[in-house]
Structure formats: structure tokens, C-alpha cells
Design a protein around this motif. Structure first.
Motif, PDB file in Angstrom:
ATOM      1  N   GLY A   1       3.856   5.430  -4.693  1.00 51.35           N
ATOM      2  CA  GLY A   1       3.215   5.669  -3.409  1.00 51.35           C
ATOM      3  C   GLY A   1       1.604   5.664  -3.590  1.00 51.35           C
ATOM      4  O   GLY A   1       0.870   5.739  -2.421  1.00 51.35           O
ATOM      5  N   ARG A   2       1.232   5.691  -4.669  1.00 49.49           N
ATOM      6  CA  ARG A   2      -0.304   5.151  -4.803  1.00 49.49           C
ATOM      7  C   ARG A   2      -0.702   3.769  -5.102  1.00 49.49           C
ATOM      8  O   ARG A   2      -1.801   3.571  -5.140  1.00 49.49           O
ATOM      9  CB  ARG A   2      -0.482   6.133  -6.106  1.00 49.49           C
ATOM     10  N   GLU A   3       0.277   2.960  -4.853  1.00 46.58           N
ATOM     11  CA  GLU A   3       0.009   1.560  -5.057  1.00 46.58           C
ATOM     12  C   GLU A   3      -0.910   1.056  -4.017  1.00 46.58           C
ATOM     13  O   GLU A   3      -0.982   1.301  -2.837  1.00 46.58           O
ATOM     14  CB  GLU A   3       1.302   0.407  -5.048  1.00 46.58           C
ATOM     15  N   PHE A   4      -1.625  -0.215  -4.518  1.00 47.35           N
ATOM     16  CA  PHE A   4      -2.468  -0.689  -3.555  1.00 47.35           C
ATOM     17  C   PHE A   4      -2.614  -2.136  -4.188  1.00 47.35           C
ATOM     18  O   PHE A   4      -3.649  -2.256  -5.124  1.00 47.35           O
ATOM     19  CB  PHE A   4      -3.748  -0.369  -3.427  1.00 47.35           C
TER      20      PHE A   4
ATOM     21  N   PRO B   1       6.930   3.863   0.082  1.00 48.07           N
ATOM     22  CA  PRO B   1       7.113   5.191   0.071  1.00 48.07           C
ATOM     23  C   PRO B   1       6.609   6.096  -1.403  1.00 48.07           C
ATOM     24  O   PRO B   1       6.727   5.680  -2.141  1.00 48.07           O
ATOM     25  CB  PRO B   1       8.483   5.624   0.441  1.00 48.07           C
ATOM     26  N   VAL B   2       6.372   7.482  -1.137  1.00 48.66           N
ATOM     27  CA  VAL B   2       6.000   8.177  -2.227  1.00 48.66           C
ATOM     28  C   VAL B   2       7.457   8.841  -2.877  1.00 48.66           C
ATOM     29  O   VAL B   2       8.396   9.508  -2.172  1.00 48.66           O
ATOM     30  CB  VAL B   2       5.239   9.657  -1.787  1.00 48.66           C
ATOM     31  N   ILE B   3       7.518   8.423  -3.978  1.00 47.11           N
ATOM     32  CA  ILE B   3       8.759   8.854  -4.596  1.00 47.11           C
ATOM     33  C   ILE B   3       8.318   9.652  -6.138  1.00 47.11           C
ATOM     34  O   ILE B   3       7.313   9.553  -6.812  1.00 47.11           O
ATOM     35  CB  ILE B   3       9.645   7.589  -5.367  1.00 47.11           C
TER      36      ILE B   3
ATOM     37  N   ASN C   1       8.217  13.308   1.638  1.00 45.43           N
ATOM     38  CA  ASN C   1       6.763  12.888   2.889  1.00 45.43           C
ATOM     39  C   ASN C   1       5.552  13.930   2.488  1.00 45.43           C
ATOM     40  O   ASN C   1       5.725  15.160   2.781  1.00 45.43           O
ATOM     41  CB  ASN C   1       7.563  13.227   4.261  1.00 45.43           C
ATOM     42  N   ILE C   2       4.550  13.416   1.946  1.00 47.61           N
ATOM     43  CA  ILE C   2       3.742  14.288   1.495  1.00 47.61           C
ATOM     44  C   ILE C   2       2.757  14.881   2.518  1.00 47.61           C
ATOM     45  O   ILE C   2       2.037  15.859   2.279  1.00 47.61           O
ATOM     46  CB  ILE C   2       2.785  13.561   0.560  1.00 47.61           C
ATOM     47  N   ARG C   3       2.829  14.405   3.811  1.00 49.39           N
ATOM     48  CA  ARG C   3       2.379  15.024   4.852  1.00 49.39           C
ATOM     49  C   ARG C   3       2.832  16.063   5.460  1.00 49.39           C
ATOM     50  O   ARG C   3       2.464  16.963   6.277  1.00 49.39           O
ATOM     51  CB  ARG C   3       2.242  14.031   6.049  1.00 49.39           C
ATOM     52  N   GLU C   4       4.260  16.564   5.196  1.00 50.89           N
ATOM     53  CA  GLU C   4       5.130  17.450   5.499  1.00 50.89           C
ATOM     54  C   GLU C   4       5.152  18.551   4.422  1.00 50.89           C
ATOM     55  O   GLU C   4       5.854  19.602   4.668  1.00 50.89           O
ATOM     56  CB  GLU C   4       6.268  16.918   6.059  1.00 50.89           C
TER      57      GLU C   4
ATOM     58  N   ILE D   1       0.928  -1.077   0.071  1.00 54.10           N
ATOM     59  CA  ILE D   1       0.031  -0.081   0.093  1.00 54.10           C
ATOM     60  C   ILE D   1       0.893   1.097  -0.027  1.00 54.10           C
ATOM     61  O   ILE D   1       1.741   1.417   0.788  1.00 54.10           O
ATOM     62  CB  ILE D   1      -0.816  -0.038   1.294  1.00 54.10           C
ATOM     63  N   GLY D   2       0.642   1.988  -0.945  1.00 55.63           N
ATOM     64  CA  GLY D   2       1.589   3.312  -1.095  1.00 55.63           C
ATOM     65  C   GLY D   2       0.922   4.281   0.246  1.00 55.63           C
ATOM     66  O   GLY D   2      -0.005   4.302   0.588  1.00 55.63           O
TER      67      GLY D   2
END
Length: 116
Positions: A105-108, A68-70, A83-86, A33-34
Motif C-alpha cells: 500500500g506504500r508502493e510507487f 490496496p493497503v494490506i 481502508n486506512i481512511r476509515e 501507486i499504493g
């Protein structure tokens, strides 16, 4: 609460695969899960436990691996984790470019199903 719909889809795929392979019992399911998804691991397992009761997947453990988001810079093609939250804006650490594309990072997806 959208985890419920996602988990329902996972369970359907797992049960179909188990039946197609003559499995007696599903022991575990590995998920990738991304980090860009807003799915909460605790709730994924909780809903899975609820939905899978009375099936051959009852009691199966979900093994969740976060991706991770790359992003990749459109100017210099440098790829880097974020880190998309920051971060409010993606800025390439190599060239300072601000035009970036998300490449991970969008994988599922289900990566493995352990059965007996």
C-alpha cells in the motif's frame, strides 16, 4: 503540491529510459501507486502534462493502478486488506490481534513504459 516533485522524478526516469532505448515517442506510462500514499491521480496527470511539454513524452497517458493497503497480523500472520481512511486502529479479523505491519500500500513505481 508534492505531486509536482514526484512527477518530475517520473519524467526523468521515463525520458532516460526512452533515450537509452532509442525511442521516438512515449505513448503511455503505467504506474502502481499504493493507497497509503496521498497522491491524487488527477494532479499527477496534470503535472505530467505540464512538465512533459516539449519532450518526447508530451501527450503520454498515465495509467495509474492503485494498490490496496494490506497488513499482516504479528500474532497469527493473517494478512488482510484495510481502508486506512476509515480505520483508526488495525484489528486482525482472524484473531483480534492489534499488532499489525503494513506489507502493501506504500508502493510507487513505474511498471511499464510504452514507446515507439
Amino acid at each position: 503540491m508534492h505531486e509536482l516533485a514526484v512527477v518530475d522524478g517520473i519524467l526523468k526516469v521515463v525520458l532516460k529510459s526512452a533515450v537509452d532505448n532509442n525511442a521516438q515517442k512515449v505513448l503511455s506510462i503505467s504506474l502502481r501507486i499504493g493507497d497509503m500514499t496521498d497522491l491524487v491521480d488527477k494532479w499527477i496527470q496534470h503535472y505530467f502534462d505540464f512538465l512533459s511539454r516539449d519532450t518526447i513524452a508530451a501527450g503520454a497517458r498515465l495509467k495509474i493502478q492503485r494498490t490496496p493497503v494490506i497488513v499482516r497480523c504479528e500474532e497469527c500472520a493473517h494478512s488482510f486488506p484495510v481502508n486506512i481512511r476509515e480505520m483508526k486502529k488495525f484489528v486482525c479479523p482472524a484473531c483480534g490481534g492489534e499488532e499489525c505491519s503494513v506489507i502493501s500500500g506504500r508502493e510507487f513505481h513505474i511498471s511499464n513504459i510504452e514507446v515507439i
